[in-house]
Design a protein around this motif. Sequence first.
Motif, short mmCIF file in Angstrom:
data_model
loop_
_atom_site.label_atom_id
_atom_site.label_comp_id
_atom_site.label_asym_id
_atom_site.label_seq_id
_atom_site.Cartn_x
_atom_site.Cartn_y
_atom_site.Cartn_z
N PRO A 216 13.97 32.78 61.44
CA PRO A 216 15.03 33.76 61.74
C PRO A 216 14.69 34.62 62.95
O PRO A 216 13.52 34.83 63.29
CB PRO A 216 15.08 34.60 60.46
CG PRO A 216 14.57 33.69 59.39
CD PRO A 216 13.51 32.87 60.06
N MET A 217 15.73 35.10 63.60
CA MET A 217 15.55 35.88 64.82
C MET A 217 14.89 37.23 64.55
O MET A 217 15.11 37.85 63.51
CB MET A 217 16.92 36.13 65.47
CG MET A 217 17.53 34.94 66.15
SD MET A 217 19.17 35.32 66.85
CE MET A 217 20.23 34.66 65.57
N THR A 218 14.12 37.67 65.51
CA THR A 218 13.57 39.01 65.48
C THR A 218 14.65 40.00 65.92
O THR A 218 15.70 39.61 66.44
CB THR A 218 12.37 39.14 66.42
OG1 THR A 218 12.81 38.93 67.77
CG2 THR A 218 11.30 38.10 66.07
N VAL A 219 14.37 41.29 65.75
CA VAL A 219 15.32 42.31 66.21
C VAL A 219 15.53 42.19 67.72
O VAL A 219 16.65 42.33 68.22
CB VAL A 219 14.82 43.72 65.83
CG1 VAL A 219 15.68 44.79 66.50
CG2 VAL A 219 14.86 43.90 64.32
N ARG B 44 19.19 40.55 72.20
CA ARG B 44 19.53 39.71 73.36
C ARG B 44 20.81 38.91 73.11
O ARG B 44 21.69 38.83 73.98
CB ARG B 44 18.38 38.76 73.66
CG ARG B 44 18.64 37.82 74.84
CD ARG B 44 17.46 36.90 75.11
NE ARG B 44 17.76 35.97 76.18
CZ ARG B 44 16.93 35.00 76.60
NH1 ARG B 44 15.74 34.87 76.03
NH2 ARG B 44 17.30 34.20 77.58
N LEU B 45 20.93 38.35 71.91
CA LEU B 45 22.12 37.57 71.59
C LEU B 45 23.36 38.45 71.47
O LEU B 45 24.45 38.08 71.91
CB LEU B 45 21.89 36.79 70.30
CG LEU B 45 23.01 35.82 69.88
CD1 LEU B 45 23.38 34.87 71.01
CD2 LEU B 45 22.59 35.04 68.64
N PHE B 46 23.20 39.63 70.88
CA PHE B 46 24.32 40.58 70.77
C PHE B 46 24.86 40.94 72.15
O PHE B 46 26.08 40.94 72.37
CB PHE B 46 23.86 41.84 70.03
CG PHE B 46 24.94 42.89 69.90
CD1 PHE B 46 25.93 42.78 68.94
CD2 PHE B 46 24.98 43.98 70.77
CE1 PHE B 46 26.93 43.74 68.83
CE2 PHE B 46 25.97 44.95 70.66
CZ PHE B 46 26.94 44.83 69.69
N ASP C 293 17.58 42.65 59.06
CA ASP C 293 19.01 42.80 59.26
C ASP C 293 19.42 44.28 59.19
O ASP C 293 20.22 44.76 60.01
CB ASP C 293 19.80 42.00 58.22
CG ASP C 293 20.03 40.56 58.66
OD1 ASP C 293 19.27 40.08 59.52
OD2 ASP C 293 20.96 39.93 58.14
N PHE C 294 18.89 44.98 58.22
CA PHE C 294 19.19 46.40 58.06
C PHE C 294 18.75 47.17 59.31
O PHE C 294 19.50 47.98 59.87
CB PHE C 294 18.50 46.95 56.82
CG PHE C 294 18.89 48.35 56.47
CD1 PHE C 294 19.87 48.60 55.52
CD2 PHE C 294 18.26 49.44 57.07
CE1 PHE C 294 20.24 49.91 55.18
CE2 PHE C 294 18.61 50.74 56.74
CZ PHE C 294 19.60 50.98 55.81
N ASP C 295 17.53 46.89 59.76
CA ASP C 295 16.99 47.60 60.92
C ASP C 295 17.80 47.31 62.18
O ASP C 295 18.00 48.19 63.02
CB ASP C 295 15.53 47.19 61.16
CG ASP C 295 14.62 47.66 60.04
OD1 ASP C 295 15.01 48.57 59.29
OD2 ASP C 295 13.51 47.10 59.92
N PHE C 296 18.27 46.09 62.30
CA PHE C 296 19.05 45.74 63.48
C PHE C 296 20.37 46.49 63.52
O PHE C 296 20.78 47.01 64.56
CB PHE C 296 19.30 44.23 63.50
CG PHE C 296 20.16 43.78 64.66
CD1 PHE C 296 19.75 43.97 65.97
CD2 PHE C 296 21.39 43.18 64.43
CE1 PHE C 296 20.53 43.55 67.03
CE2 PHE C 296 22.18 42.76 65.49
CZ PHE C 296 21.76 42.95 66.79
N VAL C 297 21.04 46.57 62.37
CA VAL C 297 22.30 47.32 62.32
C VAL C 297 22.05 48.78 62.66
O VAL C 297 22.81 49.40 63.43
CB VAL C 297 22.97 47.18 60.93
CG1 VAL C 297 24.22 48.04 60.86
CG2 VAL C 297 23.32 45.73 60.66
#
Length: 551
Positions: free
Chosen positions: A47-50, A55-57, A79-83
């Motif tokens: 799975p992707m890192t933050v 970068r993808l966002f 996922d939580f941290d990314f949001v």
Amino acid sequence: MAYDFRKYRPTPVVVRPQRRWPDQVITQAPRWCAVDLRDGNQALVKPMTVEQKTRLFLLLVKVGFKEIEVGFPAASQPDFDFVRQLIEQQQIPDDVTIQVLTQARPELIARTYASLKGAKRAIVHVYNSTSRTQREQVFRTDVAGVKAIAVAGAHCVAEHAAQHPETQWTFQYSPESFTGTELPVAAEVVNAVIEAWQPQHGQAVIINLPATVEVSTPNVFADSVEWMLEHMLHREHVTVSLHTHNDRGCGVAAAELGVMAGADRVEGTLLGNGERTGNMDLVTMAMNLYSQGVDPKLDFSDMRSVIDTVQAVTEIATHPRHAYAGELVFTAFSGSHQDAIRKCLNNQTEDVSAEHPWDVAYLPIDPRDLGRRYEEVVRINSQSGKGGVLHVLEQQFGITLPRWLQIAFSRVVQEDAERGGGEVDASRIHALFQQHYVATPEGWRLNGYTLDRADDIVTASITLSQGTVLQGQGSGVVGALIAAISLKTGLVLEVEGFDEFSLGNNTGANAMACVRIRQGEQIGEAVALAEDTTAAALQAVLSAAGRALSA
């Protein structure tokens, strides 16, 4: 037979004698939602890192997506941290709405809203499975049981949203495994959720119909979508979304037919990453619309950066034949294809418009629209023909050839490709051209000349590099030189082909002459490039004669 097809149950056909969708044409792009950061991410081995998600966002925003599913924040801390990072660092543009997924469970819904604190706008996407298989074998419940789960989840979503009026909320519900759910059951569950959310009173609602597993042909899916829309409460107040997968290889086709059936919105991923065989490919569907003159509302003009980013964050290589994005999708190796492409490109005007549309054989869209070069279109191997070889010379080196030389040189290139067993690149083609036609045979290099014209007769005195002088008369410069060579050697030479061309700036010369000479059974072919047409013609004749006489 090594397998038993009788163990599989065919998907029931939706009986719809009054179906309308086959008569529809897609005239505008649907609303798009990119789910790379959630559905795509959960399908990755790693799975992707933050940082990778960020970068993808940013790429998704750059391409033009206005709705982006950014994760399943209740399912994992990354996922939580990314949001939270997106919101706290104000990385979400004002015209972009983030979407998050949650199961219809109270504790997960609460965690989901905690991740969204402070967001200007958000879509909360809640789901539970409704298919007969999962009802009976996974959840051990009946239709009433799965409907109760969906309704309870819908009420829980609305209750949490009411506690955060500072955010503009959209509610989305998916009957997971819609394609495995009996249509009356799907409608019953969906309408119960719609009743809970009351979209007719202003609450923004999306009903997403997912082909979580693609189990039927695209037309059956379209029938199912059209049936659902006809039986959906408050349809005019609800956005209907599609989320197709590619288990049968028809994810894009199913989404396109579903839009024809009346859906408003499509979820998918860039280049189709996703569970099993992948999600519906947003690149392919968007560019399909583009090829039909429909504005996709997404910008893939820099396809290389899209491919590079997706490959970097997913660690999945893009197939060279991937629609629109693959390295070879605009490439022709076949000789007949290459010839048709070259001729069509030569006829294609620069001012492409509705009055003068793009119309090139084997190229449904202009490769330049995706940041590709025409030089990439035609590549040469043993299957290629004269048209492809000429295209490479024209595009890369500004050199065109007469038909007789096209045929001869294509044989040279084909033989080289057959010996090597692979592709012959542009530099190799140019080297072969120089070696077989432009290189001057020893003792036949032009050193100087004088020409006297009287009426139609030219008297020529030609000096070669070794000091040899050739003198003769004839009709025109070429005739005079042929006569001079015949006088010197005592042999009869016949010119079977002679063509002159003006050259562009990238050849280092202004003129080119191509000559084919016969001496008995021997053939000599040559090309000369020079500052002026006379010097080019004289050198070409000398080189061709030298080859014919030494053959």
